[in-house]
Design an enzyme around this catalytic site. Sequence first.
Site, mmCIF file in Angstrom:
data_model
loop_
_atom_site.group_PDB
_atom_site.id
_atom_site.type_symbol
_atom_site.label_atom_id
_atom_site.label_comp_id
_atom_site.label_asym_id
_atom_site.label_seq_id
_atom_site.Cartn_x
_atom_site.Cartn_y
_atom_site.Cartn_z
ATOM 1 N N CYS A 139 13.044 -22.145 -16.390
ATOM 2 C CA CYS A 139 13.758 -21.824 -17.633
ATOM 3 C C CYS A 139 15.045 -21.035 -17.423
ATOM 4 C CB CYS A 139 12.841 -21.010 -18.551
ATOM 5 S SG CYS A 139 11.291 -21.806 -18.991
ATOM 6 N N HIS A 191 15.924 -15.656 -23.215
ATOM 7 C CA HIS A 191 15.404 -15.656 -21.846
ATOM 8 C C HIS A 191 16.486 -15.484 -20.781
ATOM 9 C CE1 HIS A 191 12.019 -17.344 -19.054
ATOM 10 N NE2 HIS A 191 12.120 -16.022 -19.035
#
Length: 554
Positions: free
Chosen positions: A76, A132
């Site tokens: 990610c 993130h």
Amino acid sequence: MEFTMTLPWFLCLLGILISICDGNVGKQPHIIFILADDLGWDDVSFHGSHQIPTPNIDAMANDGVILNNYYVSPMCTPTRASIMTGKLPIHLGLQHFVIFAAQPYGLPLKEVTIAQHLQKLGYKTHAVGKWHLGYFTKEYTPLYRGFDSFFGFLGAKEDYYDHSSFETYWGYDLRDNMTPVRNKAGVYATHMFTEEAIKKINAHDVNKPMFLYLAHQAVHSANKNDPLQAPDDLIKKFEFIQSPQRRKYAAMVTALDESVGQVKQALADKGMLQDSVIIFTTDNGGAPHGLNWNAGSNWPLRGGKATVWEGGVKGVGFVYAANNLIKKKTRVCTALIDATDWAPTLYHLGGGNAELISAMTDGMNVWDTISQDAPSPRDEILHNIDPRWGYEGIRKGNFKLVVGMDDSFKLGWDPPYKTLDSPKWGKGPTLSGATIDCGQWTNGVGMCDSKDHKACLFNMDNDPCEYKNIADQFPLKVQELKERLNYYRSTALPVQYPMISPKADPKNFDKFWSPWEELADKSECDASKAACDEVYHKQHSVGFHRLLFSNYSV
């Protein structure tokens, strides 16, 4: 009155003509960037999935340009960092794993994001969904990285209904700009982020260009206690699927597909669709059965998330435009494209000079490749070099080299969902060439396992699923690609990966995950963001803290 064209006038006119030819004069398009999380190659029907229909995604993909040689990072955070900056993870210090909620680091402040670039071109910029990219100080959060607004969560994942996240500590993770959101309990996350994206569209002044970054959590797993979550009515559509995990996962994909259709419809209702470019991509390959308690499928590709096998890095992606910005639509693009290419490409779309971005980053402007079927400006993609886990992968032309990657995620390329169930519908509608046929499944027999730094070489044109190692037949090619890896290694920044900080415990912030540090030496930070990053990381020793897949969701 006689008019004499002086040199300045001539240069001005020449610049205008060049801009017209370059396609940068005219109304700046709205840019809608939809980022799915952990979506597998075989989880969309335009790639041939017999099990999960994705009609909204299919319609846009088939009417636009399907990207079939498009690559992302294996996980990610690195992909998101590349999308935002145009830089490889090794040039950001983000080449190892992902940022955990209590780790004090993030996308370095010296980096300029594509949102900041587009702001300077007059764009209104909005981020919805997953961030993130770090938030241990507020300066790492979206509002300080080029976004006019933010609605979403700052960490890796959350419960889809109560919006809590457990990573060493437990806390809620949902914000409207910087304000904790407490009134969304029970609202399914995919629906919630879709509603917020539509609000941004409905409130937008259509006379100004918009950059909407819609980063869904879907189809990433939630917390370990209840990892796969979807509305019951969607789960019931997949009663034919024997695996309860896969059944829920299919429903999660369906919610994502519905979101894509609703965003497109909102743009049409607002009168913005004809002036929009929509990019859809995953951040990495699907997390196969068991990894992160998820149930993605990358069939027939080998491996999955967290690997540099094709199942981990070959991204699901397409570009759609209802206008004539895409000159050659309804086709499959097989030219090489990398996640780093989005920053200069989007800057070009916004009317900027993409060379200014490419000169400072690793990305290349691939708009002509997407729009006009021109050859890709790149023939090489670095999949990653992770010195902590000791693996690396690179592709140059048709050849791909993998070193140090074992087959610990074999379930990623077993076909458990391809043959187990009989779906209600047949193969989804797709363009010719959008599916991949790897021939007879070998059940893994004879496949190259590159652990212990054995080199595995593949010809991706003839062997897209990495079944046949040809390293012994092409030793010079192996050597060439190893030399390229050595070159990239010489340019890499040290890995950022600090220890978990107990200061991050949400109990210190009324149960919400929140920035927990102040910037170190603000006088230096005010003078130089690069100096700020350096000062901070001198004060925080970077220790290796490996977090096991069995205990954490990444």
